[in-house]
Scaffold this motif. Sequence first.
Motif, PDB file in Angstrom:
ATOM      1  N   SER A 168     -85.762  69.355 -56.259  1.00  0.00           N
ATOM      2  CA  SER A 168     -85.566  68.142 -57.054  1.00  0.00           C
ATOM      3  C   SER A 168     -84.114  68.016 -57.497  1.00  0.00           C
ATOM      4  CB  SER A 168     -86.480  68.153 -58.281  1.00  0.00           C
ATOM      5  OG  SER A 168     -86.084  69.173 -59.187  1.00  0.00           O
ATOM      6  N   ASP A 169     -83.371  69.100 -57.413  1.00  0.00           N
ATOM      7  CA  ASP A 169     -81.984  69.145 -57.880  1.00  0.00           C
ATOM      8  C   ASP A 169     -81.176  69.950 -56.872  1.00  0.00           C
ATOM      9  OD1 ASP A 169     -79.563  69.798 -59.152  1.00  0.00           O
ATOM     10  OD2 ASP A 169     -80.480  69.866 -61.143  1.00  0.00           O
TER      11      ASP A 169
ATOM     12  N   GLY B 258     -78.123  64.943 -59.638  1.00  0.00           N
ATOM     13  CA  GLY B 258     -79.217  63.986 -59.575  1.00  0.00           C
ATOM     14  C   GLY B 258     -79.646  63.589 -60.976  1.00  0.00           C
ATOM     15  N   THR B 259     -80.952  63.558 -61.201  1.00  0.00           N
ATOM     16  CA  THR B 259     -81.430  63.115 -62.505  1.00  0.00           C
ATOM     17  C   THR B 259     -82.822  63.654 -62.782  1.00  0.00           C
ATOM     18  OG1 THR B 259     -81.659  61.172 -63.940  1.00  0.00           O
ATOM     19  CG2 THR B 259     -82.406  60.938 -61.657  1.00  0.00           C
ATOM     20  N   ASN B 260     -83.367  63.295 -63.932  1.00  0.00           N
ATOM     21  CA  ASN B 260     -84.657  63.817 -64.377  1.00  0.00           C
ATOM     22  C   ASN B 260     -85.765  62.777 -64.191  1.00  0.00           C
ATOM     23  OD1 ASN B 260     -84.044  61.994 -66.424  1.00  0.00           O
ATOM     24  ND2 ASN B 260     -83.524  63.582 -67.914  1.00  0.00           N
ATOM     25  N   MET B 261     -86.971  63.113 -64.614  1.00  0.00           N
ATOM     26  CA  MET B 261     -88.102  62.194 -64.508  1.00  0.00           C
ATOM     27  C   MET B 261     -87.878  60.938 -65.342  1.00  0.00           C
ATOM     28  SD  MET B 261     -91.237  64.960 -64.764  1.00  0.00           S
ATOM     29  CE  MET B 261     -92.554  63.762 -64.601  1.00  0.00           C
ATOM     30  N   ARG B 262     -87.204  61.100 -66.487  1.00  0.00           N
ATOM     31  CA  ARG B 262     -87.085  59.999 -67.438  1.00  0.00           C
ATOM     32  C   ARG B 262     -86.350  58.803 -66.854  1.00  0.00           C
ATOM     33  NH1 ARG B 262     -90.204  61.218 -70.039  1.00  0.00           N
ATOM     34  NH2 ARG B 262     -89.483  62.685 -71.591  1.00  0.00           N
ATOM     35  N   SER B 263     -85.348  59.020 -66.003  1.00  0.00           N
ATOM     36  CA  SER B 263     -84.614  57.890 -65.418  1.00  0.00           C
ATOM     37  C   SER B 263     -85.558  56.921 -64.722  1.00  0.00           C
ATOM     38  CB  SER B 263     -83.569  58.393 -64.421  1.00  0.00           C
ATOM     39  OG  SER B 263     -82.518  59.047 -65.071  1.00  0.00           O
ATOM     40  N   PHE B 264     -86.449  57.465 -63.921  1.00  0.00           N
ATOM     41  CA  PHE B 264     -87.363  56.635 -63.141  1.00  0.00           C
ATOM     42  C   PHE B 264     -88.454  56.039 -64.027  1.00  0.00           C
ATOM     43  CE2 PHE B 264     -85.664  60.043 -60.445  1.00  0.00           C
ATOM     44  CZ  PHE B 264     -84.987  59.274 -59.510  1.00  0.00           C
TER      45      PHE B 264
END
Length: 335
Positions: free
Chosen positions: A111-112, A227-233
């Motif tokens: 994921s990262d 990248g980013t975390n779940m919260r962005s999406f």
Amino acid sequence: MKVLLVAKPWKGGLAQYLFDALQDLFPGQAQWMTTYPDSLADYLAYRIDKRNWQRDLVARINASDYDCALFINHIPAFRDLRTDRKHILWLTDAPRLSVGDCTPFERIYLSDTGYAEDLLSVIEPARYRGELAFACHPKVHRPAAAADNPAGCCFIGNKDTQRDLWLNGLIASGVRPLVYGNYFLRTRLFWQHPQLFRPAFANARMGEVYARHRLSLNIHAQVVRHGTNMRSFECAAYGIPQVADYREGLAQYFEPDTQMLISHTPGQMAEQVKYLLVHPDAAAGIAQRARTRVLAEHTYYHRLLDLLAGWLPPAANSVTRQLVTTLIAHQETPA
């Protein structure tokens, strides 16, 4: 197509979102085996003899019939899995692995990708298939009716030293977000500014909480390298304008300044928050463009299509992709 999901039932919801999406795509063909107890009887057995509980899990996996198995993160007992090209491993957050841990898996995703060098030091490079980002679940992450008099900005997240720096900087710059999570009663920051903190809440209430605010902050935990975390999406799907701290790779998912505002310092984030709070039309445009993007590209349906493309015959792949289009279209109207 019979798909087995092997994953921990996180409070964050990742495994549940994936399982729900699998059930939509392959009705009656998805099965979920948890890597942590999800019942009282299981929990007691796990506490009495964790290794035996995990050995039994691996034995059940090895005896199962499936066309593909998706494993979310690694536990030591997976070393006893049979080696199978049908095994996919998705590693999230900060994986820590040793040589031999990943032998049973044909395809391995992160994921990262900031952890790619660490991973490649313990696996055969051909097994690594690159980044698989988090996403949203359109059925869950939907805009709720806005409150009559919404508050300013909020932040939903757990305590983290990186977040402490940003929250302190925001408060010093005159931005006072309401913070929901385990900061409540547990940190120095809480005792310094108790009026700004609220307890954590169940995932199912996230849309309701966002609907009480005019915009959301997304401050990444220190563990996020790329990248980013779940919260962005999730924020994008909930339809709330979002201001995030910069992370390399984030721009491949959302266009800065158009679908999300990106900050390089707490001071810059404070200025961006102040701007959006006095320019509601600009904030609404950011939120709508982000939601359009996330539904078009970044749902768990899309992630599963990417993962399973090699197992579906061309005709079945085409039908499944059309099904995804239909499923998402049904969620485009706010709840």
